[in-house]
Design a protein around this motif. Structure first.
Motif, PDB file in Angstrom:
ATOM      1  N   VAL A 210       0.839  -1.210   0.000  1.00 12.03           N
ATOM      2  CA  VAL A 210       0.000   0.000   0.000  1.00 12.03           C
ATOM      3  C   VAL A 210       0.869   1.253   0.000  1.00 12.03           C
ATOM      4  O   VAL A 210       1.895   1.300   0.662  1.00 12.03           O
ATOM      5  N   LYS A 211       0.446   2.246  -0.769  1.00  8.37           N
ATOM      6  CA  LYS A 211       1.204   3.502  -0.793  1.00  8.37           C
ATOM      7  C   LYS A 211       0.239   4.666  -0.541  1.00  8.37           C
ATOM      8  O   LYS A 211      -0.776   4.802  -1.226  1.00  8.37           O
ATOM      9  N   LEU A 212       0.543   5.495   0.434  1.00  7.56           N
ATOM     10  CA  LEU A 212      -0.295   6.652   0.766  1.00  7.56           C
ATOM     11  C   LEU A 212       0.524   7.942   0.661  1.00  7.56           C
ATOM     12  O   LEU A 212       1.755   7.904   0.799  1.00  7.56           O
ATOM     13  N   ALA A 232      -7.590   9.220   0.793  1.00  8.48           N
ATOM     14  CA  ALA A 232      -6.598   8.362   0.140  1.00  8.48           C
ATOM     15  C   ALA A 232      -6.751   6.916   0.608  1.00  8.48           C
ATOM     16  O   ALA A 232      -6.651   5.977  -0.192  1.00  8.48           O
ATOM     17  N   ARG A 235      -9.872   5.402  -1.008  1.00  4.12           N
ATOM     18  CA  ARG A 235      -9.640   5.152  -2.439  1.00  4.12           C
ATOM     19  C   ARG A 235      -8.758   3.918  -2.634  1.00  4.12           C
ATOM     20  O   ARG A 235      -9.064   3.032  -3.429  1.00  4.12           O
ATOM     21  N   GLU A 236      -7.667   3.857  -1.869  1.00  2.00           N
ATOM     22  CA  GLU A 236      -6.754   2.704  -1.972  1.00  2.00           C
ATOM     23  C   GLU A 236      -7.459   1.414  -1.561  1.00  2.00           C
ATOM     24  O   GLU A 236      -7.318   0.379  -2.230  1.00  2.00           O
ATOM     25  N   LYS A 239      -9.595  -0.267  -4.150  1.00  2.00           N
ATOM     26  CA  LYS A 239      -8.861  -1.062  -5.157  1.00  2.00           C
ATOM     27  C   LYS A 239      -8.704  -2.508  -4.684  1.00  2.00           C
ATOM     28  O   LYS A 239      -8.909  -3.455  -5.432  1.00  2.00           O
ATOM     29  N   PHE A 254      -2.085  -1.714   5.448  1.00  2.00           N
ATOM     30  CA  PHE A 254      -2.608  -0.343   5.514  1.00  2.00           C
ATOM     31  C   PHE A 254      -2.146   0.324   6.820  1.00  2.00           C
ATOM     32  O   PHE A 254      -1.704   1.475   6.816  1.00  2.00           O
ATOM     33  N   GLU A 257       1.410   1.401   6.590  1.00  2.00           N
ATOM     34  CA  GLU A 257       1.617   2.555   5.718  1.00  2.00           C
ATOM     35  C   GLU A 257       1.033   3.843   6.322  1.00  2.00           C
ATOM     36  O   GLU A 257       1.612   4.924   6.180  1.00  2.00           O
TER      37      GLU A 257
END
Ligand code: KG4
Ligand code: ZN
Length: 353
Positions: A210-212, A232, A235-236, A239, A254, A257
């Motif tokens: 995961v990238k925030l 964010a 939204r992530e 996915k 999550f 991150e």
């Protein structure tokens, strides 16, 4: 000088007796946090009612721990704001009554500014993660206060003198932890729940998926913004949910991150302020300062700068208690006529009085 302090700004009812601003003689904290869990956030009415129910027992317990009676106490300190009006009133009216009956001086205290004074309280507890011990604070110091409602940076040039440098434009760091915890299904577990899940992820996983975003990390100001993080995350998460990859492992990823994103920004801004103001010390405080990863990363970042000492209270003195209220009253408080002391929910943290 022994100060008897009361803190009731939110959902904790706390009383402490502290000598010379540094020695804890007694400290008790009762919390109504569990009662708010089913509502998904603090209910001010419930918090205020619990304050009324708890204050007498907490007060007696702190005095008993300190082996103190009213004649041993030199002054009464009390949080007057910022906070929830119903909760604040309980502490303020209790303190005013004690001052009236005993004739002791009363010192009003700003809760947010007081947090940083936890760094001056004596503690033998060695920080297990960053190996930090109580040291004398050298000035100028940069002080980061990170709590559920505040994220503020100050320049401290003496025990009394503070200058506000910046703060959050929207959500506080603690609020970001709390809202993220709810989004991940950790209920009211807040920062501690994210920290726990993040630790599990680090231990068990090989890949970081995961990238925030790190909001405002590269701008020159000393302000913060955390409200975009929620969007964010949603939204992530969507996915992962649409591709049916929403698992325990994903939730832990999550959490990892989220903790990295929030702490990266806090460290970067504190680092920037430390360089800008040629600070010799860095002080962390507030509930979020209990976060192990923040303590570890801040310590590593400060080691990169020469001759800086980092200070952070033991976790129990980071979250709300009355010890730092007493310490702040001792080092920078002004005794005030009890008639003019009032609970002030929106008390400014930018222009310390
Ligand atoms: O200072 P505090 O006890 O109360 C306020 O004045 O707001 O701070 C409470 C905040 C909450 O948002 C809570 O989730 C956060 O501090 N917190 C943590 C940790 N422990 C408490 N956040 C991250 N990691 C922790 N270990
Ligand atoms: Zn607080």
């Amino acid at each position: 000088m022994k100060i008897f302090a009361i803190e009731t700004s939110c959902d904790e009812t706390a009383v402490a007796v502290v000598e010379e601003g540094v020695k804890i003689l007694g400290s008790t904290v009762a919390s109504s946090a569990a009662m708010h869990e089913k509502y998904g956030g603090i209910v001010p009415e419930v918090a205020a009612r619990k304050q009324i129910e708890s204050i007498q027992a907490v007060l007696k317990e702190a005095l008993t721990q300190a082996h103190a009676d009213w004649q041993d106490i030199d002054a009464i300190a009390v949080t007057v704001g910022p906070g929830l009006i119903g909760s604040l009133l309980v502490g303020v009216e209790t303190a005013k009554t004690i001052a009236f009956v005993t004739g002791k001086p009363i010192i009003p205290v700003n809760h947010v500014i007081a947090h940083m004074y936890a760094n001056f309280v004596k503690s033998d507890e060695r920080d297990a993660v960053s190996n930090i011990k109580h040291k004398t604070v050298e000035f100028p110091a940069i002080s980061l206060v990170v709590s559920g409602g505040h994220t503020e940076l100050y320049l401290m040039t003496s025990m009394k003198k503070l200058k506000w440098l910046g703060g959050t434009l929207d959500d506080a760091a603690g609020e970001a932890f709390d809202k993220s915890a709810r989004l991940l299904g950790f209920g009211a577990g807040g920062g501690p729940a994210i920290q726990k899940a993040a630790t599990t992820y680090t231990k068990n996983s090989k890949q970081h998926t995961v990238k925030l975003p790190r909001p405002m990390i590269s701008d020159d100001s000393l302000n913060f913004s955390f409200s975009g993080l929620k969007t964010a995350i949603v939204r992530e998460a969507q996915k992962f949910k649409t591709t049916k990859q929403w698992s325990r492992e994903t939730i832990h990823s999550f959490a990892f991150e989220i903790q990295e994103a929030i702490t990266d920004v806090l460290v970067a801004k504190t680092y920037l302020a430390t360089r800008q103001y040629h600070a010799k010390s860095i002080l962390l405080s507030g509930g979020v300062a209990a976060n192990r990863r923040l303590r570890e990363k801040m310590s590593l970042a400060m080691n990169r700068l020469k001759d800086k000492t980092m200070h952070v209270p033991p976790p129990a003195l980071c979250t709300d208690n009355a010890v730092y209220i007493a310490s702040c009253a001792f080092f920078r408080g002004k005794p005030t006529d009890w008639h003019s002391i009032a609970a002030t929910p929106d008390l400014s943290v930018e222009e310390p009085s």
